[in-house]
Scaffold this active site. Structure first.
Site, short mmCIF file in Angstrom:
data_model
loop_
_atom_site.label_atom_id
_atom_site.label_comp_id
_atom_site.label_asym_id
_atom_site.label_seq_id
_atom_site.Cartn_x
_atom_site.Cartn_y
_atom_site.Cartn_z
N ASP A 27 0.82 -1.21 0.00
CA ASP A 27 0.00 0.00 0.00
C ASP A 27 0.86 1.27 0.00
OD1 ASP A 27 -2.38 1.28 -0.06
OD2 ASP A 27 -2.96 0.82 2.00
N ASN A 75 -10.54 -3.12 -6.35
CA ASN A 75 -9.73 -2.17 -7.12
C ASN A 75 -10.33 -1.81 -8.49
OD1 ASN A 75 -6.50 -3.31 -5.85
ND2 ASN A 75 -7.77 -1.61 -5.17
C1 FPP Z 1 -1.71 -0.09 -3.62
O1 FPP Z 1 -1.26 1.25 -3.55
C2 FPP Z 1 -1.07 -0.78 -4.75
C3 FPP Z 1 -1.73 -1.41 -5.79
C4 FPP Z 1 -3.21 -1.47 -5.88
C5 FPP Z 1 -1.01 -2.05 -6.91
C6 FPP Z 1 0.22 -2.81 -6.51
C7 FPP Z 1 0.88 -3.39 -7.70
C8 FPP Z 1 2.22 -3.46 -7.91
C9 FPP Z 1 3.20 -2.97 -6.95
C10 FPP Z 1 2.76 -4.11 -9.15
C11 FPP Z 1 3.08 -5.56 -8.84
C12 FPP Z 1 3.06 -6.38 -10.06
C13 FPP Z 1 3.01 -7.73 -10.12
C14 FPP Z 1 2.94 -8.44 -11.42
C15 FPP Z 1 2.99 -8.55 -8.91
P1 FPP Z 1 -2.31 2.42 -3.71
O2 FPP Z 1 -2.46 2.72 -5.15
O3 FPP Z 1 -3.58 2.03 -3.02
O4 FPP Z 1 -1.62 3.59 -2.96
P2 FPP Z 1 -2.37 4.78 -2.19
O5 FPP Z 1 -3.06 4.14 -1.02
O6 FPP Z 1 -1.24 5.66 -1.79
O7 FPP Z 1 -3.32 5.42 -3.14
#
Ligand code: FPP
Length: 261
Positions: A27, A75
């Site tokens: 996150d 998501n």
């Molecule tokens: C949450 O941060 C993150 C995600 C929903 C995506 C995570 C994906 C990756 C790191 C890529 C991994 C790839 C593979 C193939 C395993 P957020 O967007 O919710 O952050 P925020 O809370 O700051 O908005």
């Protein structure tokens, strides 16, 4: 699993008490980018690099399995452009990183409902699973379009169908029968959950599987989560007393001292 060389393990960690399975909620990618005046996409890219580094560290330190929450069933409610970006990112990563994953001996599997993913992503996932199936240095399990409630409802429905067809007696349904229907069938439950970015929720992640998992929350945003932060999490994990509902078998040293004085 191949024999491990623990020489790179920090000295204050006990190699015999490492978690067998870490689950991670990656996150804070969006906030990491926004704080730098960058588009949220940049945070996801950086998060993907952090995941690679974390996986390498698990391999080096002898932690056999890492389950990463890449995309939840919730998501889909993000802006279309971000969902599209993430789907493309997953596909690109699987395509471009496969050779390196092979060299490093990474076995990759997926959990989640693949039915609503694009055909090209599903194809890439299938290829990755097939080509890495015999690797044994470390296991990366990626949760894509994963939601625990959906997983449990589907499992119940499958058991109900077996009862309806007469192949299962309702009185034979127990925890292990249910586990056989989960995406994680055959995998050990996570010993440690790490969630970054200061949020303290499970967010529909592995709810059944984490009944006895140790929870570790850190304010660090996922793109900044590195080896030293995994080290901190492991030190805290090794200081926990995992009783699984039982009472402690060892007598605390303070009590021993008090009695013998
Ligand atoms: C949450 O941060 C993150 C995600 C929903 C995506 C995570 C994906 C990756 C790191 C890529 C991994 C790839 C593979 C193939 C395993 P957020 O967007 O919710 O952050 P925020 O809370 O700051 O908005």
């Amino acid at each position: 699993m191949s024999s491990q060389d623990f020489s790179s393990l920090p000295k204050n960690l006990d190699p015999t008490r490492l978690p067998s399975h870490i689950a991670i909620i990656m996150d804070g990618n969006g906030r990491w980018a926004t704080r730098r005046g960058l588009p949220r996409f940049a945070g996801h890219r950086k998060g993907a690099n952090a995941l690679k580094e974390l996986l390498r560290c698990c391999k080096d330190w002898g932690i056999p399995t890492l389950t990463a929450y890449a995309f939840s069933t919730e998501n889909w409610n993000r802006p279309r452009s971000e969902v599209q970006f993430l789907m493309n990112l997953f596909e690109q990563l699987l395509c471009h990183e496969l050779a390196e994953m092979q060299r490093e001996g990474v076995k990759i599997t997926f959990i989640g409902d693949v039915s609503s993913l694009s055909a090209s992503l599903r194809q890439e996932m299938q290829r990755t699973v097939q080509e890495t199936a015999c690797n044994s240095a470390v296991h990366l399990n990626v949760a894509i379009n994963y939601g625990s409630r959906h997983e449990l409802v589907t499992a119940c429905r499958q058991l109900a169908q077996q009862v309806q067809q007469g192949t299962l007696d309702a009185s034979d349904i127990d925890a292990s029968r249910l586990e056989e229907q989960l995406y994680t069938a055959g995998m050990p439950d996570p010993d440690l959950l790490i969630r970054t970015s200061g949020e303290m929720r499970l967010s529909n992640y592995l709810l059944w599987q984490m009944a006895y998992t140790e929870l570790y929350f850190t304010d660090v945003l996922f793109p900044d989560f590195d080896r030293s932060m995994l080290h901190d999490a492991l030190v805290q994990y090794q200081n926990r007393d995992r009783r699984f509902g039982k009472i402690a078998l060892t007598v605390p040293q303070t009590l021993v001292n008090a009695v013998s004085n």
